[in-house]
Design a protein around this motif. Structure first.
Motif, short mmCIF file in Angstrom:
data_model
loop_
_atom_site.label_atom_id
_atom_site.label_comp_id
_atom_site.label_asym_id
_atom_site.label_seq_id
_atom_site.Cartn_x
_atom_site.Cartn_y
_atom_site.Cartn_z
N ARG A 259 0.82 -1.21 0.00
CA ARG A 259 0.00 0.00 0.00
C ARG A 259 0.86 1.26 0.00
O ARG A 259 0.52 2.26 -0.65
CB ARG A 259 -0.94 -0.01 1.21
CG ARG A 259 -2.15 -0.91 1.01
CD ARG A 259 -3.06 -0.92 2.22
NE ARG A 259 -3.60 0.40 2.53
CZ ARG A 259 -4.55 1.00 1.82
NH1 ARG A 259 -5.05 0.40 0.75
NH2 ARG A 259 -4.98 2.19 2.16
N GLU B 257 0.28 6.51 -6.94
CA GLU B 257 -0.91 7.35 -7.10
C GLU B 257 -0.53 8.83 -7.06
O GLU B 257 -0.96 9.62 -7.89
CB GLU B 257 -1.94 7.03 -6.02
CG GLU B 257 -3.22 7.84 -6.18
CD GLU B 257 -4.32 7.41 -5.21
OE1 GLU B 257 -3.98 7.02 -4.08
OE2 GLU B 257 -5.49 7.47 -5.59
N ARG C 155 -6.41 4.72 -7.59
CA ARG C 155 -6.98 3.61 -6.82
C ARG C 155 -8.48 3.81 -6.63
O ARG C 155 -8.96 4.93 -6.52
CB ARG C 155 -6.30 3.52 -5.46
CG ARG C 155 -4.90 2.99 -5.55
CD ARG C 155 -4.03 3.64 -4.52
NE ARG C 155 -3.74 2.79 -3.37
CZ ARG C 155 -3.34 3.27 -2.20
NH1 ARG C 155 -3.23 4.57 -2.03
NH2 ARG C 155 -3.05 2.46 -1.22
N SER D 298 -6.76 -0.92 -8.69
CA SER D 298 -5.89 0.20 -9.06
C SER D 298 -5.74 0.27 -10.57
O SER D 298 -5.23 -0.66 -11.19
CB SER D 298 -4.52 0.04 -8.40
OG SER D 298 -4.64 0.13 -7.01
#
Lengths: 238, 238
Positions: free
Chosen positions: B44, B51, B58, B64
């Motif tokens: 993560r 991101e 996401r 994603s």
DNA sequence: CAGTGGTCTAGACCACCAA
DNA sequence: TGGTGGTCTAGACCACTGA
């Protein structure tokens, strides 16, 4: 309200109320975890947000320092819409909807907006008054299949508020570009420019939904001397 | 190399090599954790970075998505220096150091830069050539007590590279502001402007070290038609 | 050196999405 | 409904800062 949000809000308020002053250290992560009866990971998630928002600066082996927050005015960054800015800054301002029409996306518009060919879209032109003068011209293209029944009245208020609160559309991110263009015929006609103004600031945005579909294309043209853009930039280590 | 960095780099490469294509879904977080023999938390952390860098989007409950990366050109955002830009974009360019001096910070300069009154600083003026024309004018103030023995030669190359790699200074963040100013006498004298140019783009930056001390103040003046600024803006939910 | 933030693990439960 | 990402925990070890 999520736990990390509670921590963020609480620390924000303490910073704005000067309980934690500029250049002060926040309590350590372990201490904060104790205070909020949470795990350290949750505290860290909150601190990360405060850092991204430019309120603190974390330092390995030392602590989290409170940054001057008086400098944090007017972030046009971060996908803020005109209406939000206006209310948060208390400007005297007005919005006039000049064009409210519907249009079929042809080849040229498809390349510009990223919308599928032959899809239906709203075409909205608005000019915004600040202190009695028209200084900003906004041209919007919004996909009709997502934007539901948009009306002229909504466009006059805040489109974003309608999309997010009423339609529950999940606006995720925008690709923005700032350039300086020559003043166009249309600019001259619709904005209160002085004859000497040759240039205008153009902010183009492609706005995407959470599922990655291009949803809106906006060009926002600002009178050159009324434009200001600020942001906090962090150096990328990687 | 840290584990999450390995994951970021690997996924980046797979995206750039089109192993994961635009609008594809990445494997799920659990799947990636298995693949990289890591915990989900580490995966993560890596996905968060991808991101923020605008490579993926996401989506809760879905996955994603890989974002188009062809649009990601020319981010002046993120504290990038001229030299880095130049090398990464392959421009034909040259830097000329016009002024390389030392100066004592008076009242006025202290207000501008945030440096302590009566401290010593370098004052550097550089103009940068792109495709044979002087289009950018940079004025730098750097605190002498941190910037060690800066030389004219270093200024001609990359100051940032020297500070970060040689001096190991920890540059943390910058407060930036973009405005459009009138062309000054100095601009006219040092840049290849056309007589009709009345405006110039001014990018002012206050640069801070990790311990929150103001360390550098820069004003960068760009010829209006050579300026372009792009960024990915994410909507702030909180 | 003691204390800080940075990384990482192995679990848990929840909220959301598509079929 | 099963699988996804979002939140959270309780622990561990490491890397860095200052005294």
């Amino acid at each position: 309200m999520k736990k990390y949000e509670i921590i963020v809000t609480d620390l924000e308020q303490k910073i704005f109320k000067d309980i934690y002053k500029e250049n002060d250290l926040l309590p350590s992560e372990n201490e904060l975890a104790k205070q909020y009866a949470s795990s350290r990971a949750t505290v860290r998630q909150a601190l990360k947000i405060l850092e991204e928002n430019g309120l603190i600066q974390r330092r390995h082996g030392y602590g989290s320092i409170v940054i001057s927050h008086e400098k944090l005015l007017f972030p046009i960054s971060g996908l803020t819409s005109f209406k939000e800015l206006q209310t948060s800054l208390g400007f005297q301002s007005k919005t006039e909807v000049t064009i409210f029409g519907e249009i079929t996306i042809n080849q040229e518009l498809s390349a510009l907006t990223g919308f599928p060919l032959n899809s239906e879209a709203y075409h909205i032109l608005r000019r915004r008054q600040i202190d009695g003068k028209f200084t900003v011209l906004d041209r919007d293209f919004l996909r009709k299949d997502f934007a539901g029944n948009l009306t002229k009245e909504i466009a006059q208020d805040s489109i974003y508020a309608y999309l997010e609160n009423t339609l529950n559309l999940d606006i995720a991110y925008a690709q923005k570009e700032i350039t300086i263009d020559f003043v166009s015929e249309e600019d001259l006609e619709l904005l209160d420019l002085t004859p000497q103004d040759r240039h205008i600031v153009s902010v183009k945005s492609h706005v995407y939904l959470a599922d990655n579909t291009p949803f809106q294309y906006t060009e926002s043209r600002h009178q050159v001397d009324k434009f200001r853009f600020t942001e906090i930039a962090r150096r990328q280590k990687r």
